[in-house]
Design an enzyme around this catalytic site. Structure first.
Site, PDB file in Angstrom:
ATOM      1  N   ASP A 160       0.841  -1.208   0.000  1.00  0.00           N
ATOM      2  CA  ASP A 160       0.000   0.000   0.000  1.00  0.00           C
ATOM      3  C   ASP A 160       0.873   1.254   0.000  1.00  0.00           C
ATOM      4  OD1 ASP A 160       0.825  -0.769   2.546  1.00  0.00           O
ATOM      5  OD2 ASP A 160      -1.033  -0.179   3.549  1.00  0.00           O
ATOM      6  N   ASP A 220       1.530  -6.966 -10.812  1.00  0.00           N
ATOM      7  CA  ASP A 220       0.540  -6.626 -11.834  1.00  0.00           C
ATOM      8  C   ASP A 220       0.001  -5.223 -11.572  1.00  0.00           C
ATOM      9  OD1 ASP A 220      -1.308  -7.072 -13.987  1.00  0.00           O
ATOM     10  OD2 ASP A 220      -2.867  -7.375 -12.474  1.00  0.00           O
ATOM     11  N   ASP A 253       1.140  -1.384 -13.560  1.00  0.00           N
ATOM     12  CA  ASP A 253       0.176  -0.491 -14.221  1.00  0.00           C
ATOM     13  C   ASP A 253       0.318   0.928 -13.672  1.00  0.00           C
ATOM     14  OD1 ASP A 253      -0.999  -2.631 -15.674  1.00  0.00           O
ATOM     15  OD2 ASP A 253      -2.981  -1.677 -15.520  1.00  0.00           O
TER      16      ASP A 253
END
Ligand code: IPM
Ligand code: MN
Length: 355
Positions: A221, A245, A249
């Protein structure tokens, strides 16, 4: 005698066929300049494979990939196949391909081109000079963990890592860091998950073999937040399949468009080279997709799979020059553009810069 390389070509779905066409155009050009030949072996995967054979990862593709020197892949997926059972969906084909090829190390560089510092939603001073390598574990973790099940009143997946899986991906990250700024930030969720504490302990152990590389740990986080707050603090980010993943992005938007970022997946043998973006069904067939991520993936293929460093650099330099001279596809078209290109025009521009 010039060399001939066998390249497995998987165009896939959506914009996949369009962007792969441009990458092959560029490969052919660099081949003729650097005296090498490429033999393309076309294979089916994902939706295209479902339509032609009924399954997303046909036998012919399974046996075909191991006969190649490297595999170049476009993108898969689309709403047409979304209602199929999970194991018959295009995405399952890609996951099965990665697993079959044993490509456990997914390298996703996030580099900000000087010419595009205005293309990001972040301030130029925050992103200029960003050069991050995300090392994502690709064939394990919650993507593949068993058991997994969808039942009527609950559903579950399993996030699992073996010692060997963590060790081998950690070693790759440290080796890459040794050739860069010698810093690895391992990202996990060790404050909550056992599997992450296990990951952290093993990475710490492996780090002892690389005393020249500085290791830090970060919760996922916080890492998502730090990537946006101060991305320049990162050199190599080492992380698991799911976290990688998501973080890759996020990191892609530092560069201005996900249409720019390539990836290399290596491991046991033949490597897989693919853009990090998806099949973009909304613009498929219009010829306006950005082919640079795929062209750049072809450059990574030349470097990592074929050890053709000079040819790889020629492609990278051509991309930089094209951006410098103001050539832009629509996704980055609003930023210091002189000429707006469609997909094939951008391919032609890159070809013309390879000398
Ligand atoms: C990626 C994609 C894939 C993934 C999907 C299409 C299965 O998002 O390559 O990042 O989640 O790995
Ligand atoms: Mn993804």
């Amino acid at each position: 005698m010039s060399k001939t390389y066998k390249i497995g070509v998987i165009r896939g779905d959506g914009i996949g066929p369009e962007i792969v066409t441009e990458a092959l155009k560029v490969l052919d050009r660099v081949g003729s300049v650097c005296d090498m030949n490429f033999e393309y072996n076309e294979m089916l995967l994902g939706g295209a494979a479902i339509d032609a054979t009924g399954v997303p990862f046909p036998e012919a593709t399974k046996s075909g990939v191991s006969e190649c020197d490297a595999v170049l892949f476009g993108a898969i997926g689309g709403s047409k196949w979304d209602s199929l059972e999970r194991h018959l969906r295009p995405e399952s084909g890609l996951l099965a391909l990665r697993s079959h090829m044993g490509t456990f190390a997914n390298l996703r560089p996030a580099v900000v081109y000087d010419e595009l510092v205005n293309a990001s939603t972040l301030k130029p001073e925050v992103i200029s000079g960003v050069d991050i390598m995300v090392v994502r574990e690709l064939t394990g973790g919650i993507y593949f963990g068993q058991p997994r099940e969808y039942l009527s009143d609950h559903a579950y997946n399993t996030m699992i890592y073996t010692k060997n899986e963590v060790e081998r991906i950690a070693k790759i990250a440290f080796e890459i860091a040794q050739k860069r700024d010698k810093r690895v930030c391992s990202v996990d969720k060790a404050n909550v998950l056992e599997v992450s504490q296990f990951w952290r302990d093993i990475v710490t152990e492996i780090a002892k073999g690389y005393p020249d590389v500085e290791l830090s740990h970060m919760y996922v986080d916080n890492a998502a937040m730090q990537l946006i707050r101060n991305p320049k603090q990162f050199d190599v980010i080492l992380t698991s399949n799911l976290f990688g993943d998501i973080l890759s992005d996020a990191a892609s938007m530092l560069s201005g468009s996900i249409g720019l970022l390539p990836s290399a997946s290596t491991g046991k043998g033949v490597g897989l080279y693919e853009p990090i973006h998806g099949s973009a069904p909304d613009i498929a067939g219009q010829g306006i997709a950005n082919p640079l991520a795929t062209i750049s993936s072809a450059a990574m293929m030349l470097k990592y799979a074929l050890n053709e460093i000079e040819a790889s650099q020629k492609i990278d330099n051509a991309i930089k020059q094209a951006l410098k001279d103001g050539y832009r596809t629509g996704d980055i078209g609003a930023y210091d553009a002189k000429t707006i290109c469609n997909c094939s025009q951008m391919g032609d521009v890159i070809v013309s810069y390879i000398k």
